[in-house]
Design a protein around this motif. Structure first.
Motif, PDB file in Angstrom:
ATOM      1  N   HIS A 150       0.162   8.072  -6.639  1.00 56.25           N
ATOM      2  CA  HIS A 150      -0.703   9.198  -6.339  1.00 56.25           C
ATOM      3  C   HIS A 150      -0.191  10.301  -6.445  1.00 56.25           C
ATOM      4  O   HIS A 150      -0.716  11.494  -6.603  1.00 56.25           O
ATOM      5  CB  HIS A 150      -1.796   8.658  -5.182  1.00 56.25           C
ATOM      6  CG  HIS A 150      -2.934   7.893  -5.619  1.00 56.25           C
ATOM      7  ND1 HIS A 150      -2.404   6.506  -5.589  1.00 56.25           N
ATOM      8  CD2 HIS A 150      -4.025   8.070  -5.596  1.00 56.25           C
ATOM      9  CE1 HIS A 150      -3.902   5.906  -5.823  1.00 56.25           C
ATOM     10  NE2 HIS A 150      -4.827   6.853  -5.646  1.00 56.25           N
ATOM     11  N   TRP A 151       0.900  10.635  -5.677  1.00 53.25           N
ATOM     12  CA  TRP A 151       1.613  11.855  -5.558  1.00 53.25           C
ATOM     13  C   TRP A 151       2.911  12.135  -6.225  1.00 53.25           C
ATOM     14  O   TRP A 151       3.258  13.165  -6.496  1.00 53.25           O
ATOM     15  CB  TRP A 151       1.840  12.037  -4.078  1.00 53.25           C
ATOM     16  CG  TRP A 151       2.529  11.036  -3.310  1.00 53.25           C
ATOM     17  CD1 TRP A 151       2.112   9.817  -2.766  1.00 53.25           C
ATOM     18  CD2 TRP A 151       3.995  10.757  -3.181  1.00 53.25           C
ATOM     19  NE1 TRP A 151       3.091   9.044  -1.987  1.00 53.25           N
ATOM     20  CE2 TRP A 151       4.216   9.787  -2.508  1.00 53.25           C
ATOM     21  CE3 TRP A 151       5.104  11.529  -3.553  1.00 53.25           C
ATOM     22  CZ2 TRP A 151       5.567   9.212  -2.044  1.00 53.25           C
ATOM     23  CZ3 TRP A 151       6.447  11.195  -3.086  1.00 53.25           C
ATOM     24  CH2 TRP A 151       6.448   9.995  -2.502  1.00 53.25           C
ATOM     25  N   GLY A 199       0.856  -1.305   0.019  1.00 51.24           N
ATOM     26  CA  GLY A 199       0.186  -0.073   0.103  1.00 51.24           C
ATOM     27  C   GLY A 199       0.864   1.355  -0.163  1.00 51.24           C
ATOM     28  O   GLY A 199       0.483   2.168  -0.973  1.00 51.24           O
ATOM     29  N   ALA A 200       1.813   1.162   0.833  1.00 53.68           N
ATOM     30  CA  ALA A 200       2.775   2.603   0.745  1.00 53.68           C
ATOM     31  C   ALA A 200       3.316   2.714  -0.450  1.00 53.68           C
ATOM     32  O   ALA A 200       3.320   3.966  -0.677  1.00 53.68           O
ATOM     33  CB  ALA A 200       3.680   2.504   1.981  1.00 53.68           C
ATOM     34  N   ASN A 210       2.333   1.437  -3.503  1.00 59.11           N
ATOM     35  CA  ASN A 210       1.263   1.837  -4.605  1.00 59.11           C
ATOM     36  C   ASN A 210       0.898   3.247  -4.430  1.00 59.11           C
ATOM     37  O   ASN A 210       0.840   3.701  -5.501  1.00 59.11           O
ATOM     38  CB  ASN A 210       0.294   0.891  -4.283  1.00 59.11           C
ATOM     39  CG  ASN A 210       0.571  -0.450  -4.580  1.00 59.11           C
ATOM     40  OD1 ASN A 210       1.342  -0.701  -5.423  1.00 59.11           O
ATOM     41  ND2 ASN A 210      -0.295  -1.286  -4.223  1.00 59.11           N
ATOM     42  N   TRP A 211       1.077   3.695  -3.160  1.00 58.25           N
ATOM     43  CA  TRP A 211       0.479   5.240  -3.003  1.00 58.25           C
ATOM     44  C   TRP A 211       1.369   6.273  -3.826  1.00 58.25           C
ATOM     45  O   TRP A 211       0.769   7.152  -3.996  1.00 58.25           O
ATOM     46  CB  TRP A 211       0.166   5.373  -1.633  1.00 58.25           C
ATOM     47  CG  TRP A 211      -0.557   6.593  -1.632  1.00 58.25           C
ATOM     48  CD1 TRP A 211      -0.381   7.941  -1.034  1.00 58.25           C
ATOM     49  CD2 TRP A 211      -2.027   6.812  -1.740  1.00 58.25           C
ATOM     50  NE1 TRP A 211      -1.374   8.714  -0.979  1.00 58.25           N
ATOM     51  CE2 TRP A 211      -2.477   8.085  -1.328  1.00 58.25           C
ATOM     52  CE3 TRP A 211      -3.087   5.800  -2.053  1.00 58.25           C
ATOM     53  CZ2 TRP A 211      -3.866   8.377  -1.804  1.00 58.25           C
ATOM     54  CZ3 TRP A 211      -4.388   6.189  -2.441  1.00 58.25           C
ATOM     55  CH2 TRP A 211      -4.827   7.477  -2.179  1.00 58.25           C
TER      56      TRP A 211
END
Lengths: 242, 242
Positions: free
Chosen positions: B180-181, B173-174, B176-177
């Motif tokens: 997003h940024w 998750g960390a 993959n995220w």
DNA sequence: TAGAATGGCTACCGGCGAGTATGATCCACG
DNA sequence: CGTGGATCATACTCGCCGGTAGCCATTCTA
């Protein structure tokens, strides 16, 4: 709230209507959130949302002005839980790491809620510039809040020195990602997932026996990081382990 | 098929054309990835992609059959890097934690690549059932690979006992995220970000001095977790501490 | 009971964008 | 030269969906 006027006032009914309208509006927003959650924003038509409520499209438009606003409201509903978590914990007299953990628990809960998808995956490109700016501001507020807690934790010695920016990205990313795989009626609740994540973050993957010869590879170790005296005495009492 | 003929064959020119076609097809996919990355899948029209290549829509359709396939190809291009990372590290004679770290570095790099968005944010609902199944299978493969490394690390003592499932979710998750940024031409590269995240995950937030009174709150402590003897002797030699 | 306010429906518009029909152009090859 | 396939453009179809106009029902007010 309705108790401000006397019950017999001629406005009572009207105000009850208002409340009724609010309830219905909330129902619309919740239905939208569920639909977005299941099918995604662009694959959800307003007819879908209306059908889920067993009404028709113009009825939906009676409560919200357009689809974009619907997404925006869902986002705000989701993020409000996190902002509340920050407000609550700000006053607590706990070491920063414990306050951070409390925030992260609420964070996980919010992301696993029915508004989690909207909060996490609302894309800037789907929103008008001003709404996008609002959302960006809120997201930044959360991010800065986490960084602040990390800095405070480093200061009071409850958190190992690290780069607050990258660490905040890692924490928030892991939690945000919950919205991608979590589905309601799963075995775990959002808080439980957050708890499990916190356990990982807090302790780290490395076994304890290896701590000794570890060089803190921490970027941004500006000052005070390796100064053992920086650890504040308030912390060393370790008052509230869970 | 035509490449089976000898190099001097009259098909050589034809084969060059084929190669040309492959190159152009790749260019189409890369352009699509960039466009999706900037504006999102649904906000990108095939006219946009064609315009970015300075051609027209039918030209794009000459190389791909439809928009959905475009997304699929982008996804595959992105995830292939991660699968390669697993293949490479599988043979390395390192403790599992080091192999995991190597995988995560490649993972971060892939997510920060131009295909990162597609890999991470391709929604099941945007794809036909069979393509969605393909993607799910690949994602699951990655997930299972991380869990396997975690289990191996727990076994060989290079990773502290923990719930592999939840930990894998947190790690992935960390990372993959990041999609997003992260924007290209940022100060850090994908590998560097992954490195920073790994530092957080490996060490944990808790200062070293607090280890003592810590109760391992690890779920799924079926067996062998609290048994100190379970830590294998191979580990205690600490052969490769970086 | 008139009239206003509220809440909802049927029926439509308009545009966007995926995908296509058709044909022009270029180039290798006989 | 001219034929056929590869490549690409012009110009369309068509369905979906966001959003609206206007009408009807009910309920509260006076």
């Amino acid at each position: 709230m309705s108790s401000l006027k006397d019950p017999g006032s001629p406005w009572r009914a009207s105000r009850e209507r208002m409340r009724d309208r609010e309830v219905k509006r909330d129902a619309v927003i919740r239905a939208a959130a569920r639909a977005f959650n299941r099918k995604g924003y662009h694959n959800t038509s307003l007819d879908d949302i209306a059908a889920a409520l067993e009404v028709t499209k113009p009825t939906v438009y009676y409560y919200v002005s357009n689809k974009e606003q619907l997404l925006f409201e869902c986002f705000v509903a989701g993020i409000e839980g996190i902002r509340a978590a920050f407000r609550e914990t700000r006053s607590l007299a706990l070491p920063a790491r414990e306050r951070l953990k409390a925030v992260l628990r609420h964070y996980g809960e919010a992301v696993a809620s029915e508004f989690g998808w909207c909060m996490v995956r609302a894309e800037d490109q789907d929103l008008s510039p001003d709404m996008s700016a609002h959302i960006k501001a809120m997201k930044s507020e959360i991010d800065q809040g986490i960084r602040r807690l990390l800095r405070e934790g480093i200061q009071d010695g409850s958190i190992h020195p690290c780069d607050p920016k990258m660490t905040a990205f890692a924490l928030a990313g892991a939690l945000n990602w919950i919205a991608h795989w979590y589905r309601e009626s799963q075995s775990m609740t959002g808080t439980e997932i957050a708890e499990a994540f916190i356990a990982v973050f807090e302790r780290g993957l490395m076994p304890r026996s290896q701590n000794s010869n570890e060089d803190p590879t921490c970027r941004k170790s500006k000052s005070s990081s390796s100064r053992p005296g920086a650890r504040r005495s308030a912390r060393s009492k370790a008052p509230s382990r869970r």
